[in-house]
Design a protein around this motif. Sequence first.
Motif, short mmCIF file in Angstrom:
data_model
loop_
_atom_site.label_atom_id
_atom_site.label_comp_id
_atom_site.label_asym_id
_atom_site.label_seq_id
_atom_site.Cartn_x
_atom_site.Cartn_y
_atom_site.Cartn_z
N PHE A 571 43.21 85.32 57.93
CA PHE A 571 42.31 86.07 58.81
C PHE A 571 42.17 87.53 58.36
CE2 PHE A 571 43.11 82.52 61.72
CZ PHE A 571 41.82 82.29 62.18
N THR A 573 42.76 88.76 55.16
CA THR A 573 42.09 88.81 53.86
C THR A 573 40.97 87.80 53.81
OG1 THR A 573 44.22 89.39 52.85
CG2 THR A 573 42.45 88.71 51.37
N PRO A 574 39.72 88.23 53.77
CA PRO A 574 38.60 87.28 53.72
C PRO A 574 38.72 86.38 52.49
CG PRO A 574 37.83 89.52 54.14
CD PRO A 574 39.27 89.64 53.77
N THR A 576 38.16 84.59 49.18
CA THR A 576 37.38 84.93 47.98
C THR A 576 37.69 83.93 46.87
OG1 THR A 576 39.10 86.45 47.21
CG2 THR A 576 37.32 87.38 48.54
N PRO A 591 33.21 87.11 47.42
CA PRO A 591 33.47 86.48 48.73
C PRO A 591 32.72 85.17 48.85
CG PRO A 591 31.87 88.25 48.97
CD PRO A 591 32.32 88.29 47.53
N LEU A 597 32.31 79.09 53.71
CA LEU A 597 33.34 79.32 54.73
C LEU A 597 33.35 78.19 55.75
CD1 LEU A 597 32.92 83.16 55.37
CD2 LEU A 597 34.78 82.03 54.14
#
Length: 670
Positions: A571, A573-574, A576, A591, A597
């Motif tokens: 949550f 660290t997005p 990638t 990303p 996602l």
Amino acid sequence: MSSTLAQARGLLSGVKCDSCCLSWDYLTPGEGSQEASCEPAARAGWNSKIEYFLAQVGFSVGLGNVWRFPYLCHQNGGGAFLLLYVLLMLLVGIPLFFLELAAGQAIRQGSIGVWKYISPRLAGIGYSSCVVCFFVALYYNVILAWSLYYLGNSFQYPLPWEQCPEQRNVIVTVKECEKSSPTSYFWYRKALDITDSIDETGSFNPYIVCCLLAAWTIVCLGMFKGIKSSVKVMYFSSIFPYVVLFCFLIRGLMLDGAFEGITYMFYPKLEIWADIQVWRQAATQVFFALGLGFGSIIAYSSYNPKNNNCHRDAFTVSFINFMTSVLATLVVFAVLGFRAKDKAMECVASNLKVLSMQSANVDQNLMPSFNYSDATSVGLEDYRNWFKQHGSSIPGNLTDCDLEKEMQKGVEGTGLAFIAFTEAMSLLPGSPFWSALFFLMLLNLGLSTMFGTMEGILAPLTDCFKTLANNKTKLTIFSCIIGFLIGLLFTQRCGNYFVMMFDDYSATLPLIIVVVFETFSVSWLYGADRFLDDIEAMLGWRPSVVYKYLWKYICLLAMLGLLGATTIRMFITPPTYMAWNQEEASEARLPYPAWALAVLSLLIIFAMMPVPLGLIHAVLQGRTRQTSRDTEAGQYSSVSTDDKCETPMTDMSELCQPNGTSALLSSTSD
């Protein structure tokens, strides 16, 4: 009271009370009855202990030991990381490994049957393990396809990735090779023909499609007759990688730069113990190295005889796994040390060439004392010492030639296997031989793990569904066909990005949750003491009480901590991924787009969905049975109580007895 219950249980085995219809699973949840058991009447077994060890070691020792463990050890303190890894393996890894071995051997079922036996409400854990195994099998076999592709290209001299292709009509492609390296160019452009991002799908890669078909065909043939056929392949696939690793170690230690590579590898940095992320990475590596949560350990162990010493097996397999990781680390850094030394010396030669051209315009007091006109006579340390003092004063943009920076390039996962290590092998005399040997080793490491992964799917399903058990060969073929068809997703030009997505998110979080439920259900719901009693009855001796506290507290808290750290990191660290930019001829971290996602979120949800669904199904089924009991009891409520129960029975003390007293209990208590 316990003796009374035992006697009553014995008496009940011959008594039929139509008004009560009591199941011992209802009185003592966790003890499986004939009805709850998934095990077929006749179960296959290993022909010898060697076969079992080959299967168990082959599954646990996989590609991660070769390309993941060395990277983690290198990035997280070298020798200090090894000590941390051993500590976590002793406190968490081996106890949980022993738990799965003992559960499979005692109950003699696959993962679904084992957890359903312990409690019907936990059956979803086994189904989740099957889903995760399926996800892993999908992308893992793609890696085998890549290994087959490189293996096929190794039988030519010179190797196709030793030098950039000559300029013809595709000038852009050649520039891409010149900007990166021949091995990077071959991997990204020839093998994958990769797109610049996951949004650009591209067409299917026909070579990788054919290799994927070949990989699934090999797996299908190996699993055709269950463990009887797969273990024959494992005699080669589990032993051959060790032969190759020792050959590479002996050859690697003879290379220039091998000592520097190994020294750099094992130099301890104890300060890393204060970093919580290092603990998370070490725990995750222990977790995946032993193959916990997949259900394959349980499946393989279920084919053992009841009196097999699974406690000794847990330590033996874990020790072999750890030593394999150390051996692979020595090999990797001996060879990468040679590669880094070669790169650094190329850098020195390039800079000395520039220095020779600028020598007439440079103050002679700044010039080095060594013979810079002959690069072969200049040592790396001599050049670096001179550069630190005077390099910035010399025109021509001279650069530092850092061996450590070269060691850090491309040392994890596919970057290690298909770029860094491949480049190092191309520098060796007889490079096609070493290349073929290396990729044949990767193929066999992956095959052994694939056999275990597929067994983690097939064994639980055939144990619990009679129709599938009667058609196991057809199920195996059907599973491989489905795996190949879905696996075509990974053979697109953007397929490597999906492999990374599945590798990062389809297994990690779901498997941690599965093992948390496993540990909690055995140590708290079923009872650690009761589980140790079962092991004692099985082995003839009782394991140390230390396991009780490890399972109940240390392992459970460690897995909860790992779950929390992994979730928080996801949550914070997005998500990638590493993409290859063709124009720049370099990697770039991008990303994930919104749709990607959503896909990775669905992967996690699908993998964990069976756990709550299994719980809800068991609760509803229990209520249905209870309603049935209440209805049946109500039908007899108006009948005389001298031979029928006055009230619905909810406990064994209410068994059929005039005036509400239990005849069985009163007779056995006298």
